[in-house]
Design an enzyme around this catalytic site. Structure first.
Site, PDB file in Angstrom:
ATOM      1  N   LYS A 130      20.680  35.039  45.161  1.00  0.00           N
ATOM      2  CA  LYS A 130      20.748  36.480  45.462  1.00  0.00           C
ATOM      3  C   LYS A 130      21.851  36.695  46.479  1.00  0.00           C
ATOM      4  CE  LYS A 130      18.528  40.302  44.387  1.00  0.00           C
ATOM      5  NZ  LYS A 130      17.710  40.594  43.193  1.00  0.00           N
ATOM      6  N   ASP A 170      21.629  45.066  41.666  1.00  0.00           N
ATOM      7  CA  ASP A 170      20.315  45.238  42.306  1.00  0.00           C
ATOM      8  C   ASP A 170      20.415  46.586  43.024  1.00  0.00           C
ATOM      9  OD1 ASP A 170      17.712  43.561  42.923  1.00  0.00           O
ATOM     10  OD2 ASP A 170      18.237  44.501  44.816  1.00  0.00           O
TER      11      ASP A 170
HETATM   12  P1  NDP Z   1      18.601  51.390  42.514  1.00  0.00           P
HETATM   13  O1  NDP Z   1      19.590  51.289  43.599  1.00  0.00           O
HETATM   14  O2  NDP Z   1      19.034  51.823  41.166  1.00  0.00           O
HETATM   15  O3  NDP Z   1      17.386  52.317  42.961  1.00  0.00           O
HETATM   16  C1  NDP Z   1      16.645  52.014  44.082  1.00  0.00           C
HETATM   17  C2  NDP Z   1      15.591  53.094  44.266  1.00  0.00           C
HETATM   18  O4  NDP Z   1      14.669  52.679  45.257  1.00  0.00           O
HETATM   19  C3  NDP Z   1      16.175  54.408  44.745  1.00  0.00           C
HETATM   20  O5  NDP Z   1      15.394  55.459  44.279  1.00  0.00           O
HETATM   21  C4  NDP Z   1      16.067  54.253  46.244  1.00  0.00           C
HETATM   22  O6  NDP Z   1      16.024  55.485  46.953  1.00  0.00           O
HETATM   23  C5  NDP Z   1      14.741  53.567  46.384  1.00  0.00           C
HETATM   24  N1  NDP Z   1      14.737  52.802  47.621  1.00  0.00           N
HETATM   25  C6  NDP Z   1      15.601  51.832  48.010  1.00  0.00           C
HETATM   26  N2  NDP Z   1      15.310  51.395  49.237  1.00  0.00           N
HETATM   27  C7  NDP Z   1      14.246  52.110  49.641  1.00  0.00           C
HETATM   28  C8  NDP Z   1      13.474  52.115  50.802  1.00  0.00           C
HETATM   29  N3  NDP Z   1      13.758  51.295  51.832  1.00  0.00           N
HETATM   30  N4  NDP Z   1      12.406  52.981  50.860  1.00  0.00           N
HETATM   31  C9  NDP Z   1      12.116  53.815  49.818  1.00  0.00           C
HETATM   32  N5  NDP Z   1      12.833  53.856  48.682  1.00  0.00           N
HETATM   33  C10 NDP Z   1      13.873  53.019  48.591  1.00  0.00           C
HETATM   34  O7  NDP Z   1      17.925  49.923  42.432  1.00  0.00           O
HETATM   35  P2  NDP Z   1      17.105  49.279  41.246  1.00  0.00           P
HETATM   36  O8  NDP Z   1      16.337  50.312  40.507  1.00  0.00           O
HETATM   37  O9  NDP Z   1      18.009  48.385  40.510  1.00  0.00           O
HETATM   38  O10 NDP Z   1      16.093  48.336  42.064  1.00  0.00           O
HETATM   39  C11 NDP Z   1      14.781  48.749  42.443  1.00  0.00           C
HETATM   40  C12 NDP Z   1      13.931  47.531  42.678  1.00  0.00           C
HETATM   41  O11 NDP Z   1      13.869  46.733  41.476  1.00  0.00           O
HETATM   42  C13 NDP Z   1      14.423  46.563  43.762  1.00  0.00           C
HETATM   43  O12 NDP Z   1      13.315  45.953  44.383  1.00  0.00           O
HETATM   44  C14 NDP Z   1      15.168  45.493  42.950  1.00  0.00           C
HETATM   45  O13 NDP Z   1      15.258  44.275  43.637  1.00  0.00           O
HETATM   46  C15 NDP Z   1      14.262  45.393  41.741  1.00  0.00           C
HETATM   47  N6  NDP Z   1      14.837  44.817  40.540  1.00  0.00           N
HETATM   48  C16 NDP Z   1      15.978  45.320  39.986  1.00  0.00           C
HETATM   49  C17 NDP Z   1      16.473  44.778  38.815  1.00  0.00           C
HETATM   50  C18 NDP Z   1      17.649  45.355  38.108  1.00  0.00           C
HETATM   51  O14 NDP Z   1      17.954  44.881  37.012  1.00  0.00           O
HETATM   52  N7  NDP Z   1      18.327  46.351  38.641  1.00  0.00           N
HETATM   53  C19 NDP Z   1      15.835  43.611  38.185  1.00  0.00           C
HETATM   54  C20 NDP Z   1      14.597  43.206  38.797  1.00  0.00           C
HETATM   55  C21 NDP Z   1      14.152  43.794  39.939  1.00  0.00           C
HETATM   56  P3  NDP Z   1      17.297  55.934  47.851  1.00  0.00           P
HETATM   57  O15 NDP Z   1      18.295  56.430  46.855  1.00  0.00           O
HETATM   58  O16 NDP Z   1      16.764  56.964  48.763  1.00  0.00           O
HETATM   59  O17 NDP Z   1      17.758  54.691  48.568  1.00  0.00           O
HETATM   60  O1  2IT Z   2      15.895  41.029  40.887  1.00  0.00           O
HETATM   61  C1  2IT Z   2      16.454  40.805  39.797  1.00  0.00           C
HETATM   62  O2  2IT Z   2      15.933  40.105  38.929  1.00  0.00           O
HETATM   63  C2  2IT Z   2      17.748  41.441  39.546  1.00  0.00           C
HETATM   64  N1  2IT Z   2      18.226  42.201  40.379  1.00  0.00           N
HETATM   65  C3  2IT Z   2      18.508  41.127  38.298  1.00  0.00           C
HETATM   66  C4  2IT Z   2      19.231  39.809  38.423  1.00  0.00           C
HETATM   67  C5  2IT Z   2      20.160  39.479  37.300  1.00  0.00           C
HETATM   68  O3  2IT Z   2      20.854  38.457  37.464  1.00  0.00           O
HETATM   69  O4  2IT Z   2      20.223  40.165  36.284  1.00  0.00           O
END
Ligand code: NDP
Ligand code: 2IT
Length: 452
Positions: A130, A170
Site C-alpha cells: 500500500k 484508493d
Molecule cells: P473515494 O476517495 O472514492 O471515496 C472516499 C469516500 O469516503 C468519500 O465519500 C469520502 O468523503 C469518505 N471519507 C474519506 N475519509 C473519510 C473520513 N475520514 N471520514 C468520513 N468519510 C470519509 O475512495 P474509495 O471509495 O475508493 O475508498 C473508500 C474505502 O474503500 C476506503 O477504505 C478504501 O481503502 C476502500 N477500498 C477501495 C477500493 C477501490 O478499489 N477503490 C478497493 C478496496 C477497498 P470526503 O469526500 O468528505 O473525504
Molecule cells: O484496498 C484495496 O484493495 C484497493 N484500494 C485496491 C487495490 C488494487 O490494487 O486494486
C-alpha cells in the site's frame, strides 16, 4: 534445536505495540488477525518454529520520501509519501495508493498488512502493499494534482514495476490520478507495462475495474444472505461514503432490488426515505467525479432527502449495512445500534471500517458480518485480471470479466465458510474464516522458502 515461539496472544500484541510505537491502526489490524490465527496455529508447530505471524506483521520494507510540488500561486509545497511493501510470498506487491491528509505510516502499514490477506483470498498471485501521501486533493486544480502526481512518481518509480509492485487507486486516487502517475512512469522509464492498475480503457485499463469493489461487496452480501435463504431484494440498506466504492455498492444493491437509504462523506450523511434510483446515483457520481462537490448537495437536489451534518448513518434503521468510507467509521455503540434496529448483515466495502469493539459485537450477535479483506476484495481481484490482460497484451470482454468477478467473490465466500464455520452450528465467523484462509496460503508459501 530451535526454540519454538509459543508466546500467548497478549504477549504477542504487547510486542507488536512495543515495536510500533504511535501506530494504533497497524496494531489494531494485527490484533484482529492474531486473535484468530493464534487459535488456528496452536497445534501447528511449523508455523511457530518459523515465526510466520511475526514475519507477516513486519513489512518487507517501508520506503518513505519527500514530494515537492508547486501550487498555482507559485508556492513550494512539501508532502510526505510512503510505499509499504508488506509481503510478496505469493506474487508481486499489490495494493492502492491513498491521498488524504490523515495518511500516516501507521495507516499505510495497516492497509498493506490487510492487503496481504485480502489478495491471498482472491486466489490470484498477488502479494500485499500500500502507498500514499498526506496530500489533500480537495480544492486543488487539475494542474496542481498533475504536478503532485508527477513529482510523487519521479521518486516512486524506482521501487515499483509490473513484476515487482503494482499500485492502484484508493481514497483520493481515481482515474485522473492514475493517468498522471502512469504517464510519468512511462515517460521516465520509456516503458509501457502494466505497472499500475485502474488505468483508463484507452491505455491498458480493464473493463469493470471501476465498478468492481462496490459490486463485489454486494455480491459478497448476496452470498451471505443466501446461506439463510434470504436475498437483497426487498431489504433496506444503509451505505456510508459517496466515492468509488459507495456509489457502486449503491448501484448494485439497487439493481438487485434493495432500497438504499443513505450515502455520506466526511461532513455528514444524506437520508433519502424514498430510496436511491440509478438516476440519483448517477447524479452522485457526477457530483463527486466531475464537480468534486459535497454529498450535502443531494438534499438540495432531491425532494424528501435530508442532510445530517456531522453524523454517520448508523442510526438509520436498516436491514443491511455497507460501510464504504474509511477506517474506524463504525464504533462499538454504532454496532449496538445496528443490531438493536434489526440489521441482519454487514458487508465492509471500506478497509477496517469497524473498530475492534464493533467487530466483537457483530461476532457476539452472530449476525452476517463480512470484514473488508473478504468483502471488498473484488476491486483488487479485477486489478489482478487487469495485470493478466496487460501481460498477455489483450483485453477481455465485459461479460467474461463480470462472470469472473461473481466467481471470485463466491470463491472467497466459500473459503471463509470453510475456515469460519462454528463447529456444530450453521453460523459462519467470516472474520475468522477470512483471516485463516488468507494466512494459510501466505504462510505455506513462506514455509517453502525457508528463512528469507
Ligand atoms: P473515494 O476517495 O472514492 O471515496 C472516499 C469516500 O469516503 C468519500 O465519500 C469520502 O468523503 C469518505 N471519507 C474519506 N475519509 C473519510 C473520513 N475520514 N471520514 C468520513 N468519510 C470519509 O475512495 P474509495 O471509495 O475508493 O475508498 C473508500 C474505502 O474503500 C476506503 O477504505 C478504501 O481503502 C476502500 N477500498 C477501495 C477500493 C477501490 O478499489 N477503490 C478497493 C478496496 C477497498 P470526503 O469526500 O468528505 O473525504
Ligand atoms: O484496498 C484495496 O484493495 C484497493 N484500494 C485496491 C487495490 C488494487 O490494487 O486494486
Amino acid at each position: 534445536m530451535a526454540v519454538s515461539d509459543h508466546v500467548d496472544l497478549n504477549t504477542f500484541i504487547e510486542g507488536v505495540k512495543r515495536r510500533n510505537p504511535g501506530q494504533p491502526e497497524f496494531v489494531q489490524a494485527v490484533q484482529e488477525v492474531a486473535e484468530d490465527i493464534f487459535d488456528f496455529i496452536q497445534d501447528k508447530e511449523a508455523y511457530h518454529q518459523a515465526q510466520i505471524l511475526r514475519r507477516i506483521a513486519e513489512p518487507d520494507r517501508v520506503v518513505s520520501f519527500r514530494v515537492c510540488w508547486q501550487d498555482d500561486k507559485g508556492n513550494i509545497r512539501v508532502q510526505r509519501a510512503w510505499r509499504v511493501q508488506n509481503n510478496n510470498a505469493i506474487g508481486p506487491y499489490k495494493g492502492g495508493i491513498r491521498f488524504h491528509p490523515s495518511v500516516t505510516e501507521s495507516v499505510l502499514k495497516f492497509l498493506a498488512f490487510e492487503q496481504t490477506f485480502k489478495n491471498a483470498l482472491t486466489g490470484l498471485p498477488m502479494g500485499g502493499g500500500k502507498g500514499g501521501s498526506n496530500f489533500n486533493p480537495k480544492g486543488k486544480s487539475d494542474g496542481e494534482v498533475m504536478r503532485f502526481c508527477q513529482s510523487l512518481m519521479t521518486e516512486l518509480y524506482r521501487y515499483i514495476g509490473a513484476d515487482i509492485d503494482v499500485p492502484a487507486g484508493d481514497i483520493g486516487v481515481g482515474g485522473r490520478e492514475i493517468g498522471y502517475m502512469f504517464g510519468q512512469y512511462k515517460r521516465i522509464t520509456n516503458e509501457f507495462t502494466g505497472v499500475l492498475t485502474g488505468k483508463g480503457l484507452e491505455y491498458g485499463g480493464s473493463l469493470i475495474r471501476t465498478e468492481a469493489t462496490g459490486y463485489g461487496a454486494t455480491y459478497f452480501l448476496q452470498n451471505m444472505l443466501k446461506t439463510q435463504g434470504k436475498d437483497i431484494a426487498g431489504h433496506t440498506a444503509v451505505i456510508s461514503g459517496s466515492g468509488n466504492v459507495a456509489t457502486h455498492a449503491a448501484e448494485k444493491v439497487t439493481m438487485l432490488g434493495g432500497k438504499v437509504l443513505t450515502l455520506s462523506d466526511s461532513e455528514g450523511f444524506v437520508y433519502d426515505p424514498d430510496g436511491m434510483t440509478q438516476e440519483k446515483i448517477d447524479w452522485v457520481k457526477e457530483l463527486k467525479n466531475k464537480r468534486r462537490g459535497r454529498i450535502s448537495e443531494y438534499a438540495k437536489e432531491f425532494k424528501g432527502a435530508e442532510f445530517h451534518a456531522g453524523k454517520t448513518p448508523w442510526g438509520v434503521k436498516c436491514d443491511l449495512a455497507l460501510p464504504c468510507a474509511t477506517q474506524n467509521e463504525l464504533l462499538g455503540p454504532d454496532a449496538d445500534t445496528l443490531i438493536r434496529n434489526g440489521c441482519i448483515a454487514v458487508s465492509e466495502g471500506a478497509n477496517m471500517p469497524t473498530n475492534l469493539d464493533g467487530v466483537h459485537k457483530f461476532k457476539a450477535a452472530e449476525i452476517l458480518y463480512a470484514p473488508g479483506k473478504a468483502a471488498n476484495a473484488g476491486g483488487v481481484a479485477v486489478s489482478g485480471l487487469e495485470m493478466s490482460q496487460n501481460s498477455a497484451r489483450i483485453s477481455w470482454k465485459e461479460e467474461e470479466l463480470q462472470r469472473l468477478l461473481v466467481d471470485i467473490m463466491a470463491g472467497i465466500h466459500a473459503r471463509c465458510e470453510e475456515y469460519g464455520k462454528k463447529p456444530g452450528s450453521k453460523v459462519v465467523d467470516y472474520v475468522k474464516g477470512a483471516n485463516i484462509a488468507g494466512f494459510k496460503k501466505v504462510a505455506d508459501a513462506m514455509l517453502a522458502y525457508g528463512v528469507v
